[in-house]
Design an enzyme around this catalytic site. Structure first.
Site, PDB file in Angstrom:
ATOM      1  N   SER A  15       0.828  -1.207   0.000  1.00  0.00           N
ATOM      2  CA  SER A  15       0.000   0.000   0.000  1.00  0.00           C
ATOM      3  C   SER A  15       0.860   1.254   0.000  1.00  0.00           C
ATOM      4  CB  SER A  15      -0.928   0.005   1.221  1.00  0.00           C
ATOM      5  OG  SER A  15      -1.847  -1.062   1.171  1.00  0.00           O
ATOM      6  N   ARG A  38       1.392   7.340   6.042  1.00  0.00           N
ATOM      7  CA  ARG A  38       0.562   6.536   6.947  1.00  0.00           C
ATOM      8  C   ARG A  38      -0.821   7.162   7.122  1.00  0.00           C
ATOM      9  NH1 ARG A  38       2.961   2.287   9.996  1.00  0.00           N
ATOM     10  NH2 ARG A  38       1.316   1.214  11.144  1.00  0.00           N
ATOM     11  N   HIS A  41      -2.627   6.118   4.052  1.00  0.00           N
ATOM     12  CA  HIS A  41      -2.948   4.691   4.153  1.00  0.00           C
ATOM     13  C   HIS A  41      -4.143   4.456   5.066  1.00  0.00           C
ATOM     14  CE1 HIS A  41      -2.450   0.691   6.121  1.00  0.00           C
ATOM     15  NE2 HIS A  41      -2.322   0.319   4.857  1.00  0.00           N
TER      16      HIS A  41
END
Length: 211
Positions: A15, A38, A41
């Protein structure tokens, strides 16, 4: 650089690679870049990129504090639950929701998160503070620091919503506190936890690399 094997799931790794390809060059330093990745994500939202703000050096200093076991305070139990697993896998940082210090019910005109924050800051001065849901808790923190209380090691200020959120983020921006901030109405427990998890992960990998 230490391998992230054992810390990252293969789906997470793939990802992040896809997110990097979609983002293209950002010009951010490594740690700030990893926070951004992050957050994307966790949210699936590439539009967060232009909304993210950092004070210079805040991420590096906070990562060092976290590596030394700094306490993590959150405004909700949900954020604490989302941050606790990474803390346990890295430096065993204590993670507490400020609601642990809050009364069962808040008096009229106040919130449990703000009341809990007041006591939590006294119990854990210099903590890393995550605010993803309660602008009142952020306002309380800013009031306390303005009155002379010790500043947190880092404020991750991402309250979500439309009531009081913009004002609290503007105050945070003007405060000069070390911070990671998300402009606009976006935020939430998952995003503040994602930000601190990125700091914990990088601090852990760097420590492993340095022996």
């Amino acid at each position: 650089m230490a391998s992230a094997a054992g810390l990252d799931h293969p789906i997470f790794t793939e990802s992040i690679q896809r997110i990097q390809a979609l983002l293209g060059p950002t010009g951010l330093p490594l740690l700030e870049q990893e926070v951004l990745e992050r957050l994307i994500h966790s949210s699936g939202d590439l539009a967060l990129a232009p909304l993210l703000r950092f004070t210079p050096g805040a991420c590096t200093a906070a990562a060092s504090d976290l590596a030394q076991g700094a306490v993590i305070l959150t405004d909700t139990a949900m954020a604490a639950a989302a941050a606790a697993p990474m803390a346990a896998r890295t430096f065993s940082n204590p993670v507490h929701s400020v609601l642990q210090w809050a009364p069962p019910q808040a008096p009229e005109g106040q919130t449990r998160a703000a009341l809990g924050m007041a006591s939590a800051l006294q119990a854990h001065p210099g903590a890393v503070v995550l605010i993803g849901s309660a602008p009142t808790a952020l306002e309380l923190l800013l009031d306390r620091v303005a009155q002379g209380d010790r500043a947190p090691a880092l404020v991750i200020g991402m309250p979500v919503g439309f009531v009081g959120v913009a004002d609290s983020k503007r105050r945070l921006a003007a405060s000069g506190l070390p911070q990671i901030r998300l402009e606009g109405s976006r935020g939430g427990a998952g995003l503040v936890a994602a930000a601190v998890n990125a700091l914990l992960r990088r601090a852990w990998l760097d420590q492993q690399a340095n022996g």
